[in-house]
Design a protein around this motif. Sequence first.
Motif, PDB file in Angstrom:
ATOM      1  N   LYS A   9       0.845  -1.193   0.000  1.00 16.70           N
ATOM      2  CA  LYS A   9       0.000   0.000   0.000  1.00 16.70           C
ATOM      3  C   LYS A   9       0.877   1.237   0.000  1.00 16.70           C
ATOM      4  CE  LYS A   9      -3.625   2.629   0.264  1.00 16.70           C
ATOM      5  NZ  LYS A   9      -4.594   2.697  -0.866  1.00 16.70           N
ATOM      6  N   ARG A  10       0.568   2.172  -0.915  1.00 20.45           N
ATOM      7  CA  ARG A  10       1.239   3.473  -0.946  1.00 20.45           C
ATOM      8  C   ARG A  10       0.166   4.561  -0.924  1.00 20.45           C
ATOM      9  NH1 ARG A  10       6.230   5.317  -3.141  1.00 20.45           N
ATOM     10  NH2 ARG A  10       6.529   3.314  -4.223  1.00 20.45           N
ATOM     11  N   PHE A  11       0.335   5.541  -0.044  1.00 19.11           N
ATOM     12  CA  PHE A  11      -0.609   6.649   0.010  1.00 19.11           C
ATOM     13  C   PHE A  11      -0.148   7.766  -0.931  1.00 19.11           C
ATOM     14  CE2 PHE A  11      -1.266   4.616   4.183  1.00 19.11           C
ATOM     15  CZ  PHE A  11      -2.632   4.389   4.089  1.00 19.11           C
ATOM     16  N   PRO A  12      -1.075   8.469  -1.571  1.00 22.13           N
ATOM     17  CA  PRO A  12      -0.701   9.545  -2.510  1.00 22.13           C
ATOM     18  C   PRO A  12       0.221  10.570  -1.857  1.00 22.13           C
ATOM     19  CG  PRO A  12      -3.053   9.089  -2.643  1.00 22.13           C
ATOM     20  CD  PRO A  12      -2.536   8.305  -1.481  1.00 22.13           C
ATOM     21  N   GLY A  13       1.290  10.894  -2.558  1.00 22.09           N
ATOM     22  CA  GLY A  13       2.229  11.892  -2.073  1.00 22.09           C
ATOM     23  C   GLY A  13       3.271  11.376  -1.110  1.00 22.09           C
ATOM     24  N   ALA A  18       3.662   2.403   2.444  1.00 23.85           N
ATOM     25  CA  ALA A  18       3.212   2.279   3.825  1.00 23.85           C
ATOM     26  C   ALA A  18       3.290   0.825   4.277  1.00 23.85           C
ATOM     27  CB  ALA A  18       1.778   2.788   3.972  1.00 23.85           C
ATOM     28  N   VAL A  19       2.984  -0.081   3.361  1.00 22.29           N
ATOM     29  CA  VAL A  19       3.140  -1.527   3.584  1.00 22.29           C
ATOM     30  C   VAL A  19       3.830  -2.087   2.353  1.00 22.29           C
ATOM     31  CG1 VAL A  19       1.967  -3.727   3.952  1.00 22.29           C
ATOM     32  CG2 VAL A  19       1.092  -1.655   5.062  1.00 22.29           C
ATOM     33  N   GLY A  39       4.440   4.912  12.264  1.00 23.28           N
ATOM     34  CA  GLY A  39       4.601   5.001  10.828  1.00 23.28           C
ATOM     35  C   GLY A  39       5.139   3.761  10.161  1.00 23.28           C
ATOM     36  N   CYS A  40       5.211   2.656  10.895  1.00 26.10           N
ATOM     37  CA  CYS A  40       5.798   1.438  10.315  1.00 26.10           C
ATOM     38  C   CYS A  40       4.806   0.661   9.452  1.00 26.10           C
ATOM     39  CB  CYS A  40       6.344   0.523  11.413  1.00 26.10           C
ATOM     40  SG  CYS A  40       5.076  -0.276  12.418  1.00 26.10           S
ATOM     41  N   GLY A  41       3.506   1.012   9.497  1.00 23.14           N
ATOM     42  CA  GLY A  41       2.525   0.337   8.651  1.00 23.14           C
ATOM     43  C   GLY A  41       1.598  -0.616   9.379  1.00 23.14           C
ATOM     44  N   LYS A  42       1.698  -0.675  10.706  1.00 17.07           N
ATOM     45  CA  LYS A  42       0.904  -1.680  11.422  1.00 17.07           C
ATOM     46  C   LYS A  42      -0.595  -1.372  11.397  1.00 17.07           C
ATOM     47  CE  LYS A  42       2.279   0.352  15.929  1.00 17.07           C
ATOM     48  NZ  LYS A  42       3.179   1.399  15.392  1.00 17.07           N
ATOM     49  N   ASP A 213       9.242   0.500   8.592  1.00 14.86           N
ATOM     50  CA  ASP A 213       9.180   1.105   7.250  1.00 14.86           C
ATOM     51  C   ASP A 213       8.330   0.270   6.298  1.00 14.86           C
ATOM     52  OD1 ASP A 213      10.859   3.149   8.121  1.00 14.86           O
ATOM     53  OD2 ASP A 213      12.671   2.069   7.511  1.00 14.86           O
ATOM     54  N   GLY A 214       7.215  -0.263   6.804  1.00 14.52           N
ATOM     55  CA  GLY A 214       6.292  -1.010   5.960  1.00 14.52           C
ATOM     56  C   GLY A 214       6.659  -2.456   5.733  1.00 14.52           C
TER      57      GLY A 214
END
Length: 315
Positions: A9-13, A18-19, A39-42, A213-214
Motif C-alpha cells: 500500500k502506498r498513500f498519494p504523495g 506504507a506496507v 509510521g511502520c505500517g501496522k 518502514d512497511g
Amino acid sequence: MIRFEAVSKRFPGAPGLAVDHLDLTVPEGRTCVLIGPSGCGKSTTLRMVNRLIEPDSGRIAVGGSDIRAADPIALRRRIGYVLQGVGLFPHYSVGRNVATVPELLGWPAKRIAERVDAMLDLVGLDPALYRDRRPASLSGGQRQRVGVARALAADPPVLLMDEPFGAVDPVARARLQEEIGAILKRLAKTVILVTHDIDEAMRMGDLVAVMRDGRLLQADAPAELLAAPADPFVAAFVGRDRALRRLALLRAGDVARPAPDASGPGIPPEMSLRDALALMLAEGTDRARVTGGAEPAILTLEAIRAAAAVEDPAG
C-alpha cells in the motif's frame, strides 16, 4: 485464518510504501500482535483486513476467501473492530451500543437482549448495573470493556484491535490485557492487535510481528522472538531486558524436571520463571519444588538460567 500475500500500500504523495510486500499468516484462533515504531505500517495493515483501506496490490484472505470478493459493508459486519478511545455512541445506552451489529443484522429483539446481557457478563460488567447507563458515566476501563462486548456481540470469527488499551490508565491496562486476552483465547477468535507497547505484545500475542518502514522484519511466538531476534533492530526494539521478559512468559512447569525427592519451597507449575526466580532469591535457595503436576518436579537456578538465554543478532 488470515493470510497476507505480497500485500502493498502506498498513500498519494508519500515517498515510500506504507506496507511493503507483506507476507504473513495468522492461524485460526490465534492472536497476532503487530508492533513497531510509529509510521511502520501496522495500523494500515490492520485496516486493510476490513477494507477501511484498500491495498494496492497483493491478496488478503480471511477464512480462505479473498476479501475483494466480499461486499465491504457485509465484510465489516463479520469482523469485530475495537479501537483506541472505543468510539461508543454517547447518546446510546451501554446495552444499545452492544446491540449495534446484531440490530443491523436484523436479529429478533429477544435474541439481541439475551446477547447483550451475555456479552456484558462476559467482559465482567453486571448487566443489571450497566445495561442502561450511558458511556459518559463509565471509567476508561469500563468503556473499553463495552467496546469489546460490542465487537463480540455478533460472534464474529475475526477481531481487529487497534491500540485498544492506549486510552486506559496504566493501573487498569495490565488487568484488562490479561482478562480480555483470556476471553479471546477461550472464544478461539482470530485476532490482529496493533500496539506500541512491547509488554502488551508479549502478554497478549500468540504471534508477534515486528514491522519497520512497511516491511515485516520478524514474526514469531513471543518467547522465540525474545530468545532469537532476527536482527539488531528487533533486538533493540524488544529491549535490553528481553531475558527477563522471556522469563515472564515461561512457566515453572515448562522447564522443571521430574524428581520424586524434590526439595525447596513449593511453587505451582503455572508460576512464571521470573516470579519463581524472585522467590528463590528471597528464600536463599537454588531450587524449588514444583507441586500440583502429574508427579513431583524440581526447578533449579541452572534451569532458569538456561531458559533465559538469548541470542545476540549482531553475532
